[in-house]
Design a protein around this motif. Structure first.
Motif, PDB file in Angstrom:
ATOM      1  N   ASP A  48       0.836  -1.197   0.000  1.00 62.88           N
ATOM      2  CA  ASP A  48       0.000   0.000   0.000  1.00 62.88           C
ATOM      3  C   ASP A  48       0.877   1.255   0.000  1.00 62.88           C
ATOM      4  OD1 ASP A  48      -2.827   1.105   0.417  1.00 62.88           O
ATOM      5  OD2 ASP A  48      -1.645   2.113   1.952  1.00 62.88           O
ATOM      6  N   ALA A  49       0.413   2.285  -0.689  1.00 60.98           N
ATOM      7  CA  ALA A  49       1.209   3.502  -0.827  1.00 60.98           C
ATOM      8  C   ALA A  49       1.548   4.106   0.530  1.00 60.98           C
ATOM      9  CB  ALA A  49       0.456   4.518  -1.699  1.00 60.98           C
ATOM     10  N   ALA A  50       0.562   4.121   1.425  1.00 60.91           N
ATOM     11  CA  ALA A  50       0.796   4.722   2.740  1.00 60.91           C
ATOM     12  C   ALA A  50       1.877   3.939   3.491  1.00 60.91           C
ATOM     13  CB  ALA A  50      -0.508   4.733   3.538  1.00 60.91           C
ATOM     14  N   THR A  51       1.753   2.629   3.481  1.00 62.72           N
ATOM     15  CA  THR A  51       2.748   1.781   4.140  1.00 62.72           C
ATOM     16  C   THR A  51       4.127   1.997   3.511  1.00 62.72           C
ATOM     17  OG1 THR A  51       0.995   0.148   4.339  1.00 62.72           O
ATOM     18  CG2 THR A  51       3.227  -0.553   4.891  1.00 62.72           C
ATOM     19  N   ARG A  52       4.128   2.053   2.208  1.00 61.99           N
ATOM     20  CA  ARG A  52       5.377   2.262   1.479  1.00 61.99           C
ATOM     21  C   ARG A  52       6.077   3.538   1.970  1.00 61.99           C
ATOM     22  NH1 ARG A  52       6.964   0.033  -3.261  1.00 61.99           N
ATOM     23  NH2 ARG A  52       4.938  -0.959  -3.513  1.00 61.99           N
ATOM     24  N   ALA A  53       5.319   4.582   2.074  1.00 59.71           N
ATOM     25  CA  ALA A  53       5.891   5.857   2.512  1.00 59.71           C
ATOM     26  C   ALA A  53       6.422   5.738   3.940  1.00 59.71           C
ATOM     27  CB  ALA A  53       4.831   6.954   2.428  1.00 59.71           C
ATOM     28  N   ARG A  54       5.650   5.071   4.776  1.00 61.10           N
ATOM     29  CA  ARG A  54       6.053   4.936   6.175  1.00 61.10           C
ATOM     30  C   ARG A  54       7.374   4.168   6.283  1.00 61.10           C
ATOM     31  NH1 ARG A  54       3.314   1.429   9.584  1.00 61.10           N
ATOM     32  NH2 ARG A  54       1.891   1.117   7.859  1.00 61.10           N
ATOM     33  N   VAL A  55       7.470   3.108   5.534  1.00 55.85           N
ATOM     34  CA  VAL A  55       8.689   2.291   5.572  1.00 55.85           C
ATOM     35  C   VAL A  55       9.878   3.088   5.036  1.00 55.85           C
ATOM     36  CG1 VAL A  55       9.818   0.302   4.555  1.00 55.85           C
ATOM     37  CG2 VAL A  55       7.491   0.096   5.431  1.00 55.85           C
ATOM     38  N   ALA A  56       9.653   3.755   3.918  1.00 55.65           N
ATOM     39  CA  ALA A  56      10.751   4.530   3.325  1.00 55.65           C
ATOM     40  C   ALA A  56      11.251   5.585   4.305  1.00 55.65           C
ATOM     41  CB  ALA A  56      10.279   5.187   2.028  1.00 55.65           C
ATOM     42  N   GLU A  57      10.319   6.207   4.992  1.00 53.38           N
ATOM     43  CA  GLU A  57      10.698   7.243   5.950  1.00 53.38           C
ATOM     44  C   GLU A  57      11.526   6.649   7.087  1.00 53.38           C
ATOM     45  OE1 GLU A  57      10.531   9.451   9.557  1.00 53.38           O
ATOM     46  OE2 GLU A  57       9.397   7.581   9.229  1.00 53.38           O
ATOM     47  N   ALA A  58      11.063   5.508   7.579  1.00 49.14           N
ATOM     48  CA  ALA A  58      11.779   4.865   8.689  1.00 49.14           C
ATOM     49  C   ALA A  58      13.194   4.481   8.265  1.00 49.14           C
ATOM     50  CB  ALA A  58      11.014   3.626   9.151  1.00 49.14           C
ATOM     51  N   ALA A  59      13.300   3.923   7.070  1.00 45.05           N
ATOM     52  CA  ALA A  59      14.623   3.510   6.586  1.00 45.05           C
ATOM     53  C   ALA A  59      15.542   4.718   6.479  1.00 45.05           C
ATOM     54  CB  ALA A  59      14.485   2.825   5.233  1.00 45.05           C
ATOM     55  N   GLU A  60      14.991   5.778   5.954  1.00 42.79           N
ATOM     56  CA  GLU A  60      15.782   7.000   5.788  1.00 42.79           C
ATOM     57  C   GLU A  60      16.213   7.536   7.150  1.00 42.79           C
ATOM     58  OE1 GLU A  60      17.734  10.156   4.250  1.00 42.79           O
ATOM     59  OE2 GLU A  60      16.953   8.388   3.202  1.00 42.79           O
ATOM     60  N   ARG A  61      15.251   7.585   8.058  1.00 46.20           N
ATOM     61  CA  ARG A  61      15.529   8.151   9.380  1.00 46.20           C
ATOM     62  C   ARG A  61      16.619   7.361  10.105  1.00 46.20           C
ATOM     63  NH1 ARG A  61      12.756   6.864  13.783  1.00 46.20           N
ATOM     64  NH2 ARG A  61      11.014   6.075  12.553  1.00 46.20           N
ATOM     65  N   LEU A  62      16.593   6.047   9.980  1.00 49.46           N
ATOM     66  CA  LEU A  62      17.585   5.220  10.669  1.00 49.46           C
ATOM     67  C   LEU A  62      18.912   5.166   9.914  1.00 49.46           C
ATOM     68  CD1 LEU A  62      15.435   2.185  11.841  1.00 49.46           C
ATOM     69  CD2 LEU A  62      16.084   4.238  13.095  1.00 49.46           C
ATOM     70  N   GLY A  63      18.933   5.712   8.729  1.00 46.80           N
ATOM     71  CA  GLY A  63      20.154   5.628   7.937  1.00 46.80           C
ATOM     72  C   GLY A  63      20.455   4.200   7.532  1.00 46.80           C
ATOM     73  N   TYR A  64      19.411   3.476   7.233  1.00 46.00           N
ATOM     74  CA  TYR A  64      19.585   2.064   6.909  1.00 46.00           C
ATOM     75  C   TYR A  64      20.257   1.873   5.553  1.00 46.00           C
ATOM     76  CZ  TYR A  64      18.314  -2.506   5.113  1.00 46.00           C
ATOM     77  OH  TYR A  64      18.348  -3.734   4.539  1.00 46.00           O
ATOM     78  N   ARG A  65      21.254   0.999   5.517  1.00 41.34           N
ATOM     79  CA  ARG A  65      21.840   0.536   4.249  1.00 41.34           C
ATOM     80  C   ARG A  65      21.901  -0.972   4.309  1.00 41.34           C
ATOM     81  NH1 ARG A  65      21.316   4.532   0.730  1.00 41.34           N
ATOM     82  NH2 ARG A  65      20.667   6.041   2.280  1.00 41.34           N
ATOM     83  N   PRO A  66      21.409  -1.626   3.293  1.00 41.23           N
ATOM     84  CA  PRO A  66      21.420  -3.098   3.344  1.00 41.23           C
ATOM     85  C   PRO A  66      22.835  -3.647   3.440  1.00 41.23           C
ATOM     86  CG  PRO A  66      20.761  -2.307   1.171  1.00 41.23           C
ATOM     87  CD  PRO A  66      20.799  -1.115   2.070  1.00 41.23           C
TER      88      PRO A  66
END
Lengths: 351, 351
Positions: A48-66
């Motif tokens: 879902d678009a909303a979920t997608r945005a939420r996840v992307a934001e969280a990843a960005e905020r945590l500075g996540y890199r695979p």
DNA sequence: CCTCGCTGCCAAATCGTTTTGCCGCGGGGT
DNA sequence: ACCCCGCGGCAAAACGATTTGGCAGCGAGG
């Protein structure tokens, strides 16, 4: 035994205590499962678009890199490609002196790979198949293959995608190469000489089976035939630079040309010196051009007319072609890189 | 979906048709568990000598190489180190022209890393911290750090081990560097000039905050003071090469030196040309030496006396130091690389 | 006879990510 | 009412190595 694990010290952005954030941390922060995070980050599943945005934001905020190892383990890819300089590109030991070109090509390839999200591994001279097997790579770019070296064969034996910069003249059916247009640049130089009034146009080259030199020689012979001239072609031995270069230059000058195209730039220095010693003035009595541009060519006295091989474009095309091959694309045509001639003092007669 | 499970029994060393053999294949071939294979190959656990030999033989026969991703995932290491060329080392775009040196250093570093079972990644210019975070590396070698670039700082922020080639003059307390002995080479050159009879020994350098140049300038000033001479020192601006190099060379010649040490080799070409235009003969009227050896220096007319920075040794020491740091070793002393002077025609007066 | 320690080996957990298979839930068609 | 399908999401199984925590067997000591 956890001595290594250098304590990452002051974290990133917000409170990153301790370890690098993993996909689980992102999932936790976004309130979803790791699957969903993976799907969002790779644009794969249905989210879902909303979920997608939420996840992307969280990843960005945590500075996540695979983690590249985990990703590579699962996917079988490493997102790493290799580059192999020609054996003997080291100017301190050997005689292959297109140093500017190779350094530039290296840096441009690194950048091109980076833009495609690939890391670039520099490989040492390969002695055995095991040497190559050690590296976790998806494919490789071999610079200036020569018939003797087994580098391309090693890639094939391991089933690894490979492209070459410079055509491998022992594999005429292989379309996986990128090379500057040697034939076109040769004609451009020769016509440049002719336009400058040269009558006896010669070539001084080297006896190496690189496509850049081989094509230049062939084109020169053709061009001479078209004009009904006898070709004046002298080849230096590729071994010890000093003696063979000098004797080749002497042999060439004995033939009294009024213009010389020198594809292997490193032969030009000796030629210029010998010409001066013999009272042959450049460009008044002899026009000179070299096949690889360099700092040396630009600052020589007189400055040397040179062919610009466009290493930046060559690098981009090579990486592009390799990625295409890695992704299983169809062969297609080789990539021929257009070149530019930089006319300089060595081929421009004072008016 | 073919459940892979490669048939360990028929594993051939020659016909590498199927997939790459894994640790399971070796275990099957040797009739032991994967644990035992791992222990043998890493020399870790307690394994009977006979079993050990059997496993080693099986691994060898199958041509087994551990999957670097899997190993890295588990161990947290990647066995990959990075190397960062100075921004602007690309001769086609910029002015930092120790091209031979950098290419040689690159290749020697690759080999040194290979001997330590490390792969060497070449990194692009880093713009953001994320650029560095993308790569799976254990540490990095930064070449010629300058105060402005944040490269070393990025490594520190990520908790990644880093060493520099060339001292970072903004971090006087950091012992993690390798550098050629600039002070010693400067004194060697100056004494060489003095032995050649020079009275007014000058220096032409560049206004860049690299330790190689900074130390050379400082040493020169000290040396002049010891001999009770006024230092004759001209610094070129580091920006556009052509204009600033020419004006610096002119300013220097105006001061009428009879010997010049030019640490930044790329300023020498303009100096030689200007000297010739003014009728100043080299070496008769002016001795010249440069601080970085190169093909250009060797083939220049006259050949340029130059300092050999020993890139091979520098590379070895840099990799060694980095591995030491990665393995958590104590700081220790910086590695100062001894250099050699190659006297050539530009500083040897004909007798 | 019981315990202890040592040797040689193995099963299983683990690393972080991608991918597969499935499940609950509405809504539209029959 | 019933079936079916697409949507949004999750749990769990890979990937291939290393590392942990055992478990037999055996000889020696009490």
């Amino acid at each position: 035994m956890t001595t290594s694990q250098a304590r990452a010290g002051s974290g990133e952005a917000t409170g990153t205590r301790g370890r690098r954030p993993g996909i689980k941390d992102v999932a936790g922060a976004a309130g979803v499962s790791v699957t969903t995070v993976s799907h969002v980050l790779n644009g794969k599943g249905r989210v879902d678009a909303a979920t997608r945005a939420r996840v992307a934001e969280a990843a960005e905020r945590l500075g996540y890199r695979p983690n590249s190892n985990a990703r590579g383990l699962r996917s079988g890819r490493t997102d790493t490609i290799a580059m192999l300089l020609p054996a003997g590109a080291d100017a301190h030991d050997h005689h292959v002196l297109a140093v500017d070109y190779y350094l530039s090509l290296t840096m441009k390839t690194v950048e091109a790979a980076f833009e495609r999200d690939q890391a670039l591994l520099q490989l040492p001279p390969l002695r055995r198949l095991d040497d190559l097997r050690r590296f976790g790579i998806d494919g490789g770019i071999v610079l200036d293959p020569v018939p003797g070296d087994g580098r391309v064969a090693m890639f094939h034996r391991l089933g690894l995608p490979v492209v070459t910069v410079g055509r491998d003249i022992t594999r005429p059916d292989d379309p996986w190469w990128v090379a500057a247009d040697s034939a076109a640049s040769t004609r451009t130089v020769l016509e440049h000489f002719a336009a400058g009034g040269a009558r006896r146009v010669a070539m001084l080259s080297v006896d190496i089976e690189w496509s850049w030199f081989a094509d230049a020689e062939r084109t020169y012979v053709e061009w001479a035939a078209e004009r009904g001239c006898e070709p004046i072609l002298v080849l230096a031995r590729p071994d010890r630079r000093d003696s063979s270069a000098a004797s080749a230059a002497a042999a060439l000058l004995d033939l009294r040309p009024d213009a010389v195209y020198v594809p292997p730039q490193w032969l030009a220095t000796g030629l210029l010196r010998l010409a001066r010693d013999r009272g042959v003035r450049v460009p008044d009595d002899l026009l000179v051009a070299v096949g690889v541009d360099s700092h040396l060519a630009r600052t020589s006295e007189p400055a040397l007319t040179a062919v610009d091989l466009d290493p930046a474009r060559t690098a981009r095309e090579a990486v592009d072609l390799l990625m295409h091959r890695i992704e299983g694309g169809p062969p297609g045509d080789p990539r021929v890189i257009p070149v530019t001639l930089h006319p300089r003092g060595s081929s421009l007669r004072p008016k």
